[in-house]
Design an enzyme around this catalytic site. Structure first.
Site, PDB file in Angstrom:
ATOM      1  N   TYR A  28       1.828   7.840  -1.217  1.00  0.00           N
ATOM      2  CA  TYR A  28       2.049   8.460   0.084  1.00  0.00           C
ATOM      3  C   TYR A  28       3.332   7.889   0.702  1.00  0.00           C
ATOM      4  CZ  TYR A  28       0.942  10.348   4.697  1.00  0.00           C
ATOM      5  OH  TYR A  28       0.984  11.029   5.879  1.00  0.00           O
TER       6      TYR A  28
ATOM      7  N   ASN B   6       4.113   6.144   3.222  1.00  0.00           N
ATOM      8  CA  ASN B   6       4.171   4.788   3.776  1.00  0.00           C
ATOM      9  C   ASN B   6       3.864   3.708   2.740  1.00  0.00           C
ATOM     10  OD1 ASN B   6       1.425   5.216   3.459  1.00  0.00           O
ATOM     11  ND2 ASN B   6       0.874   4.352   5.449  1.00  0.00           N
ATOM     12  N   LYS B   7       3.852   4.032   1.463  1.00  0.00           N
ATOM     13  CA  LYS B   7       3.518   3.062   0.423  1.00  0.00           C
ATOM     14  C   LYS B   7       4.773   2.390  -0.128  1.00  0.00           C
ATOM     15  CE  LYS B   7      -0.785   4.038   0.795  1.00  0.00           C
ATOM     16  NZ  LYS B   7      -1.319   3.741   2.096  1.00  0.00           N
ATOM     17  N   VAL B   8       4.563   1.332  -0.898  1.00  0.00           N
ATOM     18  CA  VAL B   8       5.659   0.545  -1.471  1.00  0.00           C
ATOM     19  C   VAL B   8       6.522   1.402  -2.395  1.00  0.00           C
ATOM     20  CG1 VAL B   8       6.194  -1.484  -2.881  1.00  0.00           C
ATOM     21  CG2 VAL B   8       4.264  -1.552  -1.299  1.00  0.00           C
TER      22      VAL B   8
END
Length: 188
Positions: A154, A156-158
């Site tokens: 997604y 907002n992930k790393v």
């Protein structure tokens, strides 16, 4: 670039699995889907209990609920807020069949210790790695300890692809089951 019609997705699955130290990667639509399909592929049945981290996104518990299993929250330890391994064995009951540790905010659970507990009690381990891309525990990547590791891509992930998720595993039968389930169980 998607489905079974091109090479890009297959290459991404292979490269991401190898990055995690696993043999197989199965791309899915989201991290939530990854968790849902991992619980289904593990053969967890209606009424079975699944230990889950109490401090996490609701998707972790819903993976059990949507497969008609019962999520059992494990309270957090104070430093990382990961599930408290000191509490695990006191929560194992006759219907407990799995545990889903969450590597919260990139802090890995002590997977060596958890795997010993899981082995002792014959528990399936499905790692929730939605926030731990690249995190290691004693030099080994999160997602490579348990039966399956579930990642989110997604926004907002790393590591992000905007949307999407991945299940990694070293078990060929689980990988095949995951591929079947992600595609509406269509067969040739």
């Amino acid at each position: 670039i998607s489905g079974s019609f091109g090479q890009a997705l297959k290459e991404f699955e292979q490269e991401f699995a190898a990055y995690c130290g696993c043999r197989y990667g199965v791309a899915v639509t989201s991290g939530t889907t990854a968790l849902h399909l991992a619980v289904a592929a593990a053969g967890i049945r209606s009424g079975d209990e699944v230990l889950v981290s109490a401090s996490t996104n609701i998707a972790t518990a819903l993976a059990a609920v949507h497969n008609h299993a019962i999520p059992v929250p494990v309270d957090s330890e104070e430093v990382t807020w990961n599930l408290n391994l000191d509490l695990i064995e006191s929560l194992i009951a006759p219907r407990t069949c799995a545990v889903i540790p969450v590597h919260l905010y990139g802090h890995p659970v002590d997977m060596d210790r958890l795997m010993k507990i899981a082995k002792r009690h014959n528990l399936v381990v499905i790692e929730d790695c939605a926030e731990s891309h690249g995190a290691t525990c004693r030099g080994k990547m999160t997602g490579s300890f348990g039966d399956m590791g579930c990642f989110s891509f997604y926004a907002n992930k790393v590591i992000t692809t905007g949307e999407g998720g991945m299940v990694v595993t070293n078990n060929e039968a689980l990988a095949e089951r995951l591929r079947l389930l992600r595609n509406l169980a269509f067969t040739k």
